[in-house]
Design an enzyme around this catalytic site. Structure first.
Site, PDB file in Angstrom:
ATOM      1  N   LYS A  53      34.192  33.844  46.516  1.00 29.15           N
ATOM      2  CA  LYS A  53      33.757  35.242  46.640  1.00 29.15           C
ATOM      3  C   LYS A  53      32.554  35.499  45.736  1.00 29.15           C
ATOM      4  O   LYS A  53      31.590  36.144  46.132  1.00 29.15           O
ATOM      5  CB  LYS A  53      34.924  36.183  46.306  1.00 29.15           C
ATOM      6  CG  LYS A  53      35.966  36.197  47.421  1.00 29.15           C
ATOM      7  CD  LYS A  53      37.299  36.807  47.038  1.00 29.15           C
ATOM      8  CE  LYS A  53      38.307  36.566  48.155  1.00 29.15           C
ATOM      9  NZ  LYS A  53      39.693  36.867  47.810  1.00 29.15           N
ATOM     10  N   GLN A  97      43.233  39.780  43.428  1.00 31.25           N
ATOM     11  CA  GLN A  97      43.603  38.530  44.092  1.00 31.25           C
ATOM     12  C   GLN A  97      45.115  38.320  44.032  1.00 31.25           C
ATOM     13  O   GLN A  97      45.720  38.415  42.968  1.00 31.25           O
ATOM     14  CB  GLN A  97      42.865  37.354  43.420  1.00 31.25           C
ATOM     15  CG  GLN A  97      43.075  36.031  44.092  1.00 31.25           C
ATOM     16  CD  GLN A  97      42.436  35.981  45.481  1.00 31.25           C
ATOM     17  OE1 GLN A  97      41.305  36.386  45.696  1.00 31.25           O
ATOM     18  NE2 GLN A  97      43.185  35.475  46.449  1.00 31.25           N
ATOM     19  N   ASP A 120      39.595  45.433  50.404  1.00 26.02           N
ATOM     20  CA  ASP A 120      40.566  44.508  51.012  1.00 26.02           C
ATOM     21  C   ASP A 120      41.388  45.213  52.091  1.00 26.02           C
ATOM     22  O   ASP A 120      42.062  44.554  52.890  1.00 26.02           O
ATOM     23  CB  ASP A 120      41.528  44.003  49.920  1.00 26.02           C
ATOM     24  CG  ASP A 120      41.485  42.499  49.749  1.00 26.02           C
ATOM     25  OD1 ASP A 120      40.820  41.829  50.575  1.00 26.02           O
ATOM     26  OD2 ASP A 120      42.115  42.000  48.808  1.00 26.02           O
TER      27      ASP A 120
END
Ligand code: NAD
Length: 288
Positions: A53, A97, A120
């Site tokens: 990322k 994450q 997300d």
């Protein structure tokens, strides 16, 4: 029939090129989209994902921050960090994450992210917006599948789609996106009897299971489109999908490979969502 291979690498590259143009236009207005990734603990796969990322942000010229916290971090400390990021003008997207350590309540953490920065798409409000058909961020992997279908001119409206898998990350949002795009959608899962009977009805089969080669030629109607979201590590270290690619490509009209398919789209969609968040949060400056 041999299927058209849907090249996720190429489609992701083209999407990133389009984003570069948008990022340059924003730079001219003094806006630099910024992504913050929060990484808790030492899970090696998570570290790889986060590095990828960061790399994508650097490639596109986005601001990126990685906040690494120890495995034993207190939940309140993690939520305090998210509140700081919510308030930061440099940050437009926040991603925590997963997996998080077991002493941390995922829901409390994801729920603390500002919905405007939920790139997300896992915040309950984003999930609700998707279901009721409102604007909002959509989880990157299923959004990437929709982008691939669109680029390949595969119109899903009125088609029969079968999604295998009902996770919150892939299966459920995938089904919601297909419904939004006017497909007739069936969701199968581990307790679905006679899976092949159901999937053989489909014009579009989407496998998000996590079991190597579970979907074989017997699951696919000739001419169907087959999207393989699965990423499974084989004993020899290579990656394989949920679909028996060699067998299914002989009967499908289009198919995604693993690697080089959907996996390539996920990070590209995260970049897209971050740019979108920056535009939304800077709307006054862009408009003026
Ligand atoms: P998950 O384990 O949360 O969910 C798997 C789903 O498969 C469950 O809903 C389960 O009911 C269903 N399932 C299990 N066995 C089945 C069977 N025999 N028949 C029918 N359904 C069955 O996994 P997930 O997070 O949704 O991920 C699914 C796969 O997608 C994994 O391989 C994962 O690595 C991959 N993935 C890829 C990306 C990407 O960027 N390409 C992103 C997320 C997940």
């Amino acid at each position: 029939m041999t299927a058209t291979i849907m090249d996720g690498k190429l489609i992701a590259k083209q999407l990133k090129e389009r984003l570069k143009g948008e990022i340059q236009s924003l730079a001219a207005l003094g806006i630099k989209p910024g992504l913050a990734v929060v990484l808790v603990g030492e899970d090696p796969a998570s570290h790889v994902y986060v590095r990828n990322k960061e790399k994508a942000c650097a490639e596109l010229g986005l601001h990126s921050e990685v906040h690494k916290l120890p495995d034993n971090v207190e939940q309140d400390k993690l939520i305090d960090l998210i509140r700081l990021l919510n308030a930061s003008e440099e940050i437009h997207g926040i991603l925590v994450q997963k997996p998080l350590p077991s002493h941390i309540d995922d829901k409390a953490v994801i729920g603390a992210i500002s919905v405007d920065k939920d790139v997300d798409g896992f915040h309950p409000v984003s999930v609700g917006n998707l279901l009721i058909g409102d604007e909002g961020f959509v989880p990157c992997t299923p959004a990437g599948v929709m982008e691939m279908l669109s680029v390949m001119n595969i119109d899903v409206a009125g088609k029969r789609a079968v999604v295998i898998g009902r996770s919150n990350i892939v299966g459920k949002p995938m089904a919601a996106l297909l419904i939004r795009a006017h497909a007739t959608v069936t969701v199968c899962h581990s307790r679905t009897p006679n899976l092949a009977e159901v999937t053989r009805e489909a014009d579009i089969v989407i496998a998000a299971i996590g079991k190597t080669k579970l979907v074989g030629a017997e699951h696919v109607r000739p001419g169907a489109v087959v999207i393989d979201v699965g990423v499974n590590r084989l004993p020899d270290g290579t990656l394989a999908g949920d679909v028996d690619f060699d067998a299914v490509k002989e009967i499908a009209s289009a198919i995604t490979p693993v690697p080089g398919g959907v996996g390539r789209m996920t990070i590209a969609m995260l970049m897209k969502n971050t740019v979108e968040a920056a535009k939304n949060l800077s709307a006054a400056r862009i408009g003026g």
